[in-house]
Enzyme design. Structure first.
Site, PDB file in Angstrom:
ATOM      1  N   GLU A  78      -4.282  -7.517   4.708  1.00 58.25           N
ATOM      2  CA  GLU A  78      -3.965  -7.660   3.379  1.00 58.25           C
ATOM      3  C   GLU A  78      -2.974  -8.494   3.058  1.00 58.25           C
ATOM      4  OE1 GLU A  78      -5.944  -3.887   1.200  1.00 58.25           O
ATOM      5  OE2 GLU A  78      -4.445  -3.100   2.499  1.00 58.25           O
TER       6      GLU A  78
ATOM      7  N   CYS B 235       4.521  -0.736  -0.986  1.00 57.30           N
ATOM      8  CA  CYS B 235       4.949  -0.767   0.509  1.00 57.30           C
ATOM      9  C   CYS B 235       4.016   0.341   1.145  1.00 57.30           C
ATOM     10  CB  CYS B 235       6.223  -0.074   0.522  1.00 57.30           C
ATOM     11  SG  CYS B 235       7.623  -1.556   0.060  1.00 57.30           S
TER      12      CYS B 235
HETATM   13  N1  SAH Z   1       6.618  -3.159  10.263  1.00 58.10           N
HETATM   14  C1  SAH Z   1       7.552  -3.594   9.402  1.00 58.10           C
HETATM   15  C2  SAH Z   1       7.168  -4.434   8.370  1.00 58.10           C
HETATM   16  C3  SAH Z   1       6.198  -3.884   7.486  1.00 58.10           C
HETATM   17  S1  SAH Z   1       5.979  -2.283   6.454  1.00 58.10           S
HETATM   18  C4  SAH Z   1       8.591  -2.680   9.166  1.00 58.10           C
HETATM   19  O1  SAH Z   1       8.467  -1.570   9.098  1.00 58.10           O
HETATM   20  O2  SAH Z   1       9.572  -2.814   8.653  1.00 58.10           O
HETATM   21  C5  SAH Z   1       7.274  -2.625   5.334  1.00 58.10           C
HETATM   22  C6  SAH Z   1       7.890  -1.742   4.677  1.00 58.10           C
HETATM   23  O3  SAH Z   1       7.148  -0.743   3.904  1.00 58.10           O
HETATM   24  C7  SAH Z   1       8.774  -1.042   5.578  1.00 58.10           C
HETATM   25  O4  SAH Z   1      10.391  -1.011   5.256  1.00 58.10           O
HETATM   26  C8  SAH Z   1       8.462   0.254   5.598  1.00 58.10           C
HETATM   27  O5  SAH Z   1       9.208   1.251   6.003  1.00 58.10           O
HETATM   28  C9  SAH Z   1       7.938   0.762   4.289  1.00 58.10           C
HETATM   29  N2  SAH Z   1       7.017   1.750   4.086  1.00 58.10           N
HETATM   30  C10 SAH Z   1       6.002   2.186   4.940  1.00 58.10           C
HETATM   31  N3  SAH Z   1       5.261   3.103   4.532  1.00 58.10           N
HETATM   32  C11 SAH Z   1       5.737   3.405   3.324  1.00 58.10           C
HETATM   33  C12 SAH Z   1       5.423   4.114   2.259  1.00 58.10           C
HETATM   34  N4  SAH Z   1       4.175   5.159   2.574  1.00 58.10           N
HETATM   35  N5  SAH Z   1       5.815   4.280   1.151  1.00 58.10           N
HETATM   36  C13 SAH Z   1       7.271   3.423   1.037  1.00 58.10           C
HETATM   37  N6  SAH Z   1       7.457   2.528   1.997  1.00 58.10           N
HETATM   38  C14 SAH Z   1       6.836   2.363   3.000  1.00 58.10           C
END
Ligand code: SAH
Ligand code: SF4
Length: 354
Positions: free
Chosen positions: A103, A348
């Site tokens: 995505e 996110c």
């Molecule tokens: N793997 C990397 C980049 C992709 S995730 C990382 O984790 O940084 C992108 C962002 O989305 C990250 O900061 C992660 O913590 C956040 N994230 C993941 N699941 C989420 C959720 N359910 N609600 C809000 N943010 C979330």
């Protein structure tokens, strides 16, 4: 053969950096000066059809042959294209050549747009609250597959008469620093000034905390922003949310981030997904301040977005404001992010690639 071996060699034009392209032309007996015209067609004009481009005969011959052979013009197939009700977020489900899907999201802001791209199909880190982590890992993406997502966004914006991309964030599916080489090649291509020309200072690499990758970015002085997804300020709490973080204790992780800020002179961005009753207490904000003491860090608080596999809820507005106030009082710039794209599961942590 490992499932990755097939993808380890450059197999689309989008896998080539500008110097790689010059080399390929040279190796085929075409003068490398022709590389610029092709690069412009690829990344300025975002070409999909060669017939529309007036290339000089030697370049025309090379392109015709290369795109039929080793270096096809790889367009992911659009499986779904969803727009949030406020029109500000657009999510694409894209199918890659081998059938894997990822995505990609375009986030619109007044006068500018940001592409949020995936770096892996799935993710192996297993964060409990993230839809990508819940679904597991399929494979790494090649540089060309990351670049193709950026180009797809650029074309989608152009088709609507909107200005091109200004920002690029690697916050889609996957852990960028576990796919380091492909990610850095893709960023070199996306920031090349004669092409897509996204300013390196407008690029953010988000990591859950892969220590060797952070140190390597520092050592190589990569000109991009680094965002650390922290979420917990003690090892036990962090392991509960991010099981694979067991590998690098916080002490080691924060030391690597400190090295990064000192070596590069750049600020660290810290992401903290707020989960009610788990990591939204003022004491925990105080622990962050202690942990990051002396580091030039900006903290982004992200309300938890709902996912099927996690029962937690986001922090209340009051808890979020209190949390933010503690961090600000400790001298850290802190932003409480607005939710966006939730109605089409483009927020996110909501990307599943299905
Ligand atoms: N793997 C990397 C980049 C992709 S995730 C990382 O984790 O940084 C992108 C962002 O989305 C990250 O900061 C992660 O913590 C956040 N994230 C993941 N699941 C989420 C959720 N359910 N609600 C809000 N943010 C979330
Ligand atoms: Fe992977 Fe990042 Fe999701 Fe964790 S938050 S599972 S590291 S994509």
């Amino acid at each position: 053969m490992s499932p990755l071996a097939e993808f380890s060699t450059p197999t689309s034009l989008y896998d080539l950096t500008f110097p790689d392209l010059e080399q390929e032309l040279l190796a085929s007996g075409v003068r490398p000066v022709h590389a610029r015209a092709l690069w412009r067609a690829l990344y300025r004009k975002t070409a999909t059809r060669w017939e529309e481009h007036a290339f000089l005969p030697p370049l025309r011959r090379w392109v015709d042959e290369a795109t039929r052979g080793r270096f096809p013009l790889e367009q992911p197939e659009v499986v779904t294209d969803l727009e949030s009700s406020d029109g500000q977020t657009r999510k694409f489900l894209l199918r890659l050549r081998d059938g894997e899907t990822v995505e990609t999201v375009i986030m619109g802001y007044p006068g500018r747009s940001t592409a949020c791209v995936s770096t892996q199909a799935g993710c192996a880190m297993g964060c409990t609250f993230c839809a990508t982590g819940q679904a597991g890992f399929a494979r790494h993406l090649r540089a060309g597959e990351i670049v193709a997502q950026v180009l797809h966004c650029q074309r989608a914006l152009k088709a609507k008469g909107l200005p091109g991309l200004r920002n690029l964030v690697l916050m889609g599916m996957g852990e960028p620093l576990l796919n380091y080489d492909s990610v850095m090649t893709a960023l070199e291509i996306a920031t090349e000034r004669g092409g897509l020309n996204i300013a390196p200072s407008h690029v953010s690499v988000s990591t859950v905390g892969i220590v060797p990758g952070i140190l390597r970015m520092a050592q190589e002085n990569r000109p991009y922003n680094l965002a650390l997804s922290l979420h917990a300020a003690t090892d036990s709490e962090r392991i509960a949310l991010i099981p694979s973080s067991r590998r690098w204790p916080l002490k080691e992780l924060i030391a690597a981030c400190r090295t990064y800020t000192i070596t590069t002179g750049r600020r660290l961005f810290v992401g903290w997904t707020l989960i009610a009753g788990k990591n939204d207490a003022p004491e925990q904000a105080g622990q962050i301040a202690e942990l990051l003491a002396g580091i030039d860090a900006h903290i982004n608080l992200i309300p938890l977005n709902p996912t099927d596999g996690y029962a937690g809820e986001t922090a209340s507005e009051e808890a979020a404001q209190r949390f933010k106030a503690v961090l600000q009082a400790a001298g850290f710039p802190c932003t409480l992010r607005q939710r966006r794209g939730i109605d089409v599961a483009a927020g996110c942590g909501q990307l599943r690639g299905r």
